[in-house]
Motif scaffolding. Structure first.
Motif, short mmCIF file in Angstrom:
data_model
loop_
_atom_site.label_atom_id
_atom_site.label_comp_id
_atom_site.label_asym_id
_atom_site.label_seq_id
_atom_site.Cartn_x
_atom_site.Cartn_y
_atom_site.Cartn_z
N GLU A 183 44.66 29.26 39.55
CA GLU A 183 44.08 28.70 38.34
C GLU A 183 43.02 29.66 37.79
OE1 GLU A 183 44.33 24.01 39.77
OE2 GLU A 183 42.50 25.19 40.08
N GLU A 184 42.87 29.68 36.47
CA GLU A 184 41.85 30.52 35.87
C GLU A 184 40.46 30.05 36.27
OE1 GLU A 184 42.41 30.46 31.70
OE2 GLU A 184 44.35 31.48 31.76
N THR A 185 39.60 31.00 36.57
CA THR A 185 38.23 30.67 36.94
C THR A 185 37.30 31.79 36.54
OG1 THR A 185 36.81 30.00 38.80
CG2 THR A 185 38.45 31.70 39.25
N GLU A 186 36.05 31.45 36.30
CA GLU A 186 35.05 32.49 36.06
C GLU A 186 34.67 33.13 37.38
OE1 GLU A 186 31.79 30.58 34.05
OE2 GLU A 186 32.55 31.23 32.10
N LEU A 187 34.55 34.43 37.37
CA LEU A 187 34.21 35.17 38.59
C LEU A 187 33.14 36.19 38.27
CD1 LEU A 187 34.96 35.81 41.61
CD2 LEU A 187 36.47 37.59 40.67
N GLU A 188 32.04 36.11 38.99
CA GLU A 188 30.99 37.11 38.84
C GLU A 188 31.29 38.29 39.76
OE1 GLU A 188 26.12 37.62 39.19
OE2 GLU A 188 27.05 35.65 39.44
N VAL A 189 31.32 39.47 39.19
CA VAL A 189 31.63 40.69 39.94
C VAL A 189 30.55 41.73 39.67
CG1 VAL A 189 34.13 40.29 39.91
CG2 VAL A 189 33.07 41.59 38.07
N THR A 215 30.71 38.74 34.22
CA THR A 215 31.60 37.63 34.53
C THR A 215 32.95 37.85 33.85
OG1 THR A 215 29.79 36.07 34.78
CG2 THR A 215 31.96 35.14 34.36
N ILE A 216 34.01 37.74 34.62
CA ILE A 216 35.36 37.90 34.10
C ILE A 216 36.14 36.60 34.35
CG2 ILE A 216 35.34 40.39 34.54
CD1 ILE A 216 37.17 39.83 36.98
N ILE A 226 34.37 38.17 52.14
CA ILE A 226 33.98 39.58 52.29
C ILE A 226 33.36 40.11 51.00
CG2 ILE A 226 34.83 41.90 52.81
CD1 ILE A 226 37.14 40.54 54.37
N ALA A 227 34.01 39.84 49.87
CA ALA A 227 33.54 40.34 48.57
C ALA A 227 34.26 39.55 47.48
CB ALA A 227 33.84 41.84 48.43
N PRO A 228 33.77 39.61 46.24
CA PRO A 228 34.48 38.94 45.15
C PRO A 228 35.92 39.43 45.05
CG PRO A 228 32.32 39.67 44.42
CD PRO A 228 32.53 40.28 45.78
N VAL A 229 36.84 38.49 44.84
CA VAL A 229 38.26 38.80 44.79
C VAL A 229 38.78 38.66 43.37
CG1 VAL A 229 40.56 38.15 45.59
CG2 VAL A 229 38.63 38.10 47.18
N VAL A 230 39.22 39.76 42.80
CA VAL A 230 39.82 39.76 41.47
C VAL A 230 41.33 39.62 41.63
CG1 VAL A 230 40.13 41.05 39.32
CG2 VAL A 230 37.98 41.25 40.60
N TYR A 231 41.85 38.52 41.12
CA TYR A 231 43.27 38.20 41.25
C TYR A 231 43.84 38.09 39.83
CZ TYR A 231 47.27 35.01 42.28
OH TYR A 231 48.50 34.41 42.35
N LEU A 232 44.62 39.09 39.45
CA LEU A 232 45.23 39.15 38.13
C LEU A 232 46.74 39.08 38.26
CD1 LEU A 232 43.07 42.04 36.61
CD2 LEU A 232 42.67 39.58 36.43
N ALA A 233 47.41 38.65 37.18
CA ALA A 233 48.87 38.53 37.21
C ALA A 233 49.41 38.71 35.81
CB ALA A 233 49.27 37.16 37.77
#
Length: 339
Positions: free
Chosen positions: A63-69, A54-55, A153-160
Motif C-alpha cells: 500500500e502507498e505510504t509516506e516514508l521519511e528517508v 518524504t517520498i 535496519i534502515a528506511p525501505v524504499v519499495y517501488l513498483a
C-alpha cells in the motif's frame, strides 16, 4: 503492481515538479531547498541542505505510504534491480555499498569484492544488509514479505511498476521519486527523452494486429495478460492481446497454455520471454526448442516470421522499471518489428 502512483500527494508532487517548475522542494520539516539545477559550479547549494525528505513508497502490504528517508544518502543497499538501474542512470551508483546478485550485463560493475553481497532479489541476507550499515534500502515486490525486517535496519524504499499507468510513466515517476532523494529531479526528463516517440512508432506498427504474449518456463508456455510482466506490449505498444482475458490474473508467471491454444487463437504475432534463461536455470531447454514444435510451426505467425523471442529476457524479468532496462526492452521490439 497496480495503483502504485507515487506522486499522488500534493507534498510529493512538489518534489516531482520542482525541477520543471523551478520552485523549491520541501523537506520533511517544511524548509525549502533549491532544486539541483540551482547548485553553484562548486556543487554547494544556496541554502542549507535538509537532513531528510518524504517520498511515497509501498509498505509490507503493498500500500502507498509516506516514508521519511535521508536526503542525499551516502550508503545504499540494493535488493531491486530496477532501482539499481535508476540509481546508476542518475550517476549515484558510487553510493551502493551492497547489492543482490544479478546476471544483468550492464549492472555487473556492482558485483565485485568492494560491494557486499546481500543475497538475491527474492531472499535477502539480513545479516549482510545490517553489516553494510546502509542509510536506505531499496526492494522490489519479491521482498515485500521482508519489508518489516529490513525496516528495522534502515528506511525501505519499495517501488513498483503500475501496469494501468504504463511502464514508461511508471519508470518516469519512480525515477523522479528516487531523484528527489538526491536533488537530481532535473536529470529525469533528460534520461527519459525519446521514449514516448519510440513507443508511438511501435504503436503505429502494431495497430490492428493481434498477439499472444507469454513466457517459457520448465518446458511449458504460459500466457501473459496486460496485468504484469511484458504488459507494455499489449498496453503501450498496443497489440491486441488475445492470449488472456482482461479479468484473469496472470501477473506472476502467467497461466499455462497448450500449444493447441495458440493454434486456435491464431495470432498475428507470438512474443516469447525465456524465464529459464532469465534466471539461469541449469539444464533448461531453450525457449526456441520448446516453441518450435509441429503445432506452432504450422501457424501463420511462425510462417510469416512473427514468432518473436525477446532478446534480453533477464531485463524483462528482473529489471522492468529501470531506465536502461526500458531502453533495452524497446530495442528488443524495435529490432524485431521495425527492422
Amino acid at each position: 503492481m497496480k495503483k502504485t502512483i507515487f506522486f499522488a500527494l500534493a507534498g510529493v508532487m512538489s518534489l516531482g515538479l520542482a525541477a520543471c517548475s523551478g520552485e523549491n522542494v520541501k523537506t520533511t520539516s517544511g524548509d525549502s531547498i533549491p532544486p539541483a539545477s540551482s547548485q553553484t559550479a562548486s556543487g554547494s547549494q544556496n541554502k542549507e541542505r535538509p537532513e531528510s525528505v518524504t517520498i511515497i513508497s509501498l509498505n509490507a502490504s503493498k500500500e502507498e505510504t509516506e516514508l521519511e528517508v535521508p536526503y542525499d544518502p551516502q550508503r545504499i543497499a540494493i535488493l531491486d534491480m530496477a532501482s539499481l538501474d535508476i540509481l546508476d542512470a542518475l550517476g549515484v551508483g558510487d553510493r551502493v555499498v551492497g547489492t543482490a546478485d544479478t546476471s544483468l550485463e550492464y549492472l555487473q560493475n556492482y558485483i565485485n569484492d568492494d560491494i557486499s553481497s546481500l543475497g538475491t532479489i527474492k531472499e535477502a541476507d539480513l545479516e549482510a544488509v545490517m553489516a553494510c550499515e546502509p542509510d536506505v534500502i531499496f526492494i522490489g515486490g519479491r521482498l515485500a514479505s521482508s519489508y518489516d525486517a529490513l525496516s528495522e535496519i534502515a528506511p525501505v524504499v519499495y517501488l513498483a511498476t503500475d501496469t494501468e499507468l504504463g511502464v514508461v510513466e511508471s519508470v518516469r515517476r519512480n525515477a523522479m521519486t528516487i531523484a528527489s532523494m538526491f536533488g537530481l529531479e532535473d536529470k529525469v526528463d533528460e534520461l527519459m527523452a525519446g521514449f514516448n516517440s519510440r513507443i508511438a512508432a511501435l504503436a503505429e506498427f502494431s495497430a490492428g494486429k493481434t498477439a499472444i504474449i507469454g513466457l517459457v518456463t520448465s518446458g511449458s508456455f504460459n500466457v501473459l495478460g496486460n496485468d504484469g510482466r511484458c504488459s507494455m506490449i499489449g498496453r503501450e505498444i498496443g497489440f491486441e492481446n488475445i492470449g488472456a482475458a482482461a479479468d484473469i490474473d496472470t501477473s506472476t508467471h502467467g497461466n499455462e497454455a497448450s500449444f493447441e491454444f495458440i493454434v486456435e487463437k491464431d495470432p498475428d504475432y507470438i512474443f516469447v520471454m525465456d524465464r529459464d534463461a532469465a534466471i539461469g536455470t541449469d539444464g533448461a531447454q531453450l525457449a526456441q526448442e520448446i516453441m518450435e514444435n509441429e503445432l506452432v510451426m504450422g501457424t501463420d505467425a511462425y510462417k510469416n516470421g512473427h514468432l518473436v523471442y525477446l532478446a534480453h529476457p533477464a531485463v524483462w524479468y528482473t529489471a522492468e522499471g529501470g531506465i536502461t532496462a526500458l531502453d533495452l526492452m524497446l530495442k528488443d521490439l524495435e529490432s524485431s518489428l521495425l527492422g
